[in-house]
Design an enzyme around this catalytic site. Structure first.
Site, PDB file in Angstrom:
ATOM      1  N   HIS A  52     -46.321   6.322  -9.174  1.00  0.00           N
ATOM      2  CA  HIS A  52     -46.639   7.224 -10.281  1.00  0.00           C
ATOM      3  C   HIS A  52     -48.140   7.534 -10.263  1.00  0.00           C
ATOM      4  CE1 HIS A  52     -42.941   6.218 -13.015  1.00  0.00           C
ATOM      5  NE2 HIS A  52     -42.598   6.512 -11.760  1.00  0.00           N
ATOM      6  N   GLU A  54     -50.444   7.209 -12.527  1.00  0.00           N
ATOM      7  CA  GLU A  54     -51.306   6.164 -13.073  1.00  0.00           C
ATOM      8  C   GLU A  54     -51.512   5.033 -12.072  1.00  0.00           C
ATOM      9  OE1 GLU A  54     -48.636   7.452 -16.624  1.00  0.00           O
ATOM     10  OE2 GLU A  54     -48.525   7.430 -14.446  1.00  0.00           O
ATOM     11  N   CYS A  82     -45.039   5.434 -18.674  1.00  0.00           N
ATOM     12  CA  CYS A  82     -43.769   4.716 -18.756  1.00  0.00           C
ATOM     13  C   CYS A  82     -44.067   3.214 -18.887  1.00  0.00           C
ATOM     14  CB  CYS A  82     -42.937   4.996 -17.498  1.00  0.00           C
ATOM     15  SG  CYS A  82     -43.604   4.223 -15.999  1.00  0.00           S
ATOM     16  N   CYS A  85     -46.100   1.806 -15.863  1.00  0.00           N
ATOM     17  CA  CYS A  85     -47.505   2.230 -15.856  1.00  0.00           C
ATOM     18  C   CYS A  85     -48.279   1.615 -17.013  1.00  0.00           C
ATOM     19  CB  CYS A  85     -47.590   3.754 -15.874  1.00  0.00           C
ATOM     20  SG  CYS A  85     -46.965   4.497 -14.343  1.00  0.00           S
TER      21      CYS A  85
END
Length: 150
Positions: A52, A54, A82, A85
């Site tokens: 992801h 992040e 999420c 993260c």
């Protein structure tokens, strides 16, 4: 630069992710007023669900600073983090999180759950809805194109 400038940079990264067929999420990490790291979704590129934006940015910031402690850093991301993260943000001790669009399916900063309010852990400041329309529109258009292409 201010929070809008940082979010614009994150949006630029999100648009690059979309061009590559990735879910359009972009992220920048700021220390002392300067962007020190960037990230964007790369799950398809790397065939890995944990890539992801992040995670990409946190990895890059840690490499840039030569340490895992990012307590003097702020993270700007186009979509609410999420749970995975949010956990990485907590573990890297990021000082502040600013996100654009709320994630009503997986959001872990208040929309579905709020991991930043868990007792006995690092609690970053968190602000959502910065440039929300621009961030949401990019995601909406991306998923609309996917649905119409099927």
């Amino acid at each position: 630069m201010d929070r809008y400038d940082y979010m614009k940079e994150a949006l630029t990264l999100a648009k690059k992710a979309a061009e590559e067929g990735e879910v359009p999420v972009g992220c920048v990490i700021v220390k002392d007023g300067s962007i020190i790291a960037c990230g964007r979704n790369r799950t398809l590129e790397n065939n890995c669900a944990i890539n992801h934006a992040e995670i990409d940015a946190i990895k890059n910031a840690s490499e840039h600073l030569g340490c895992e402690n990012l307590s003097e850093c702020d993270l700007y991301v186009t979509l609410e983090p999420c749970p995975m993260c949010a956990g990485a943000i907590i573990n890297s001790k990021i000082r502040k999180v600013v996100f654009g669009a709320f994630d009503l399916n997986y959001g872990a900063c208040g929309s579905v759950i709020d991991l930043f309010q868990t007792p006995n852990i690092h609690r970053p400041e968190c602000y959502g809805g910065i440039m929300e329309d621009e961030c949401s529109d990019l995601l909406t258009e991306f998923f609309k194109k996917i649905r119409t292409s099927k």
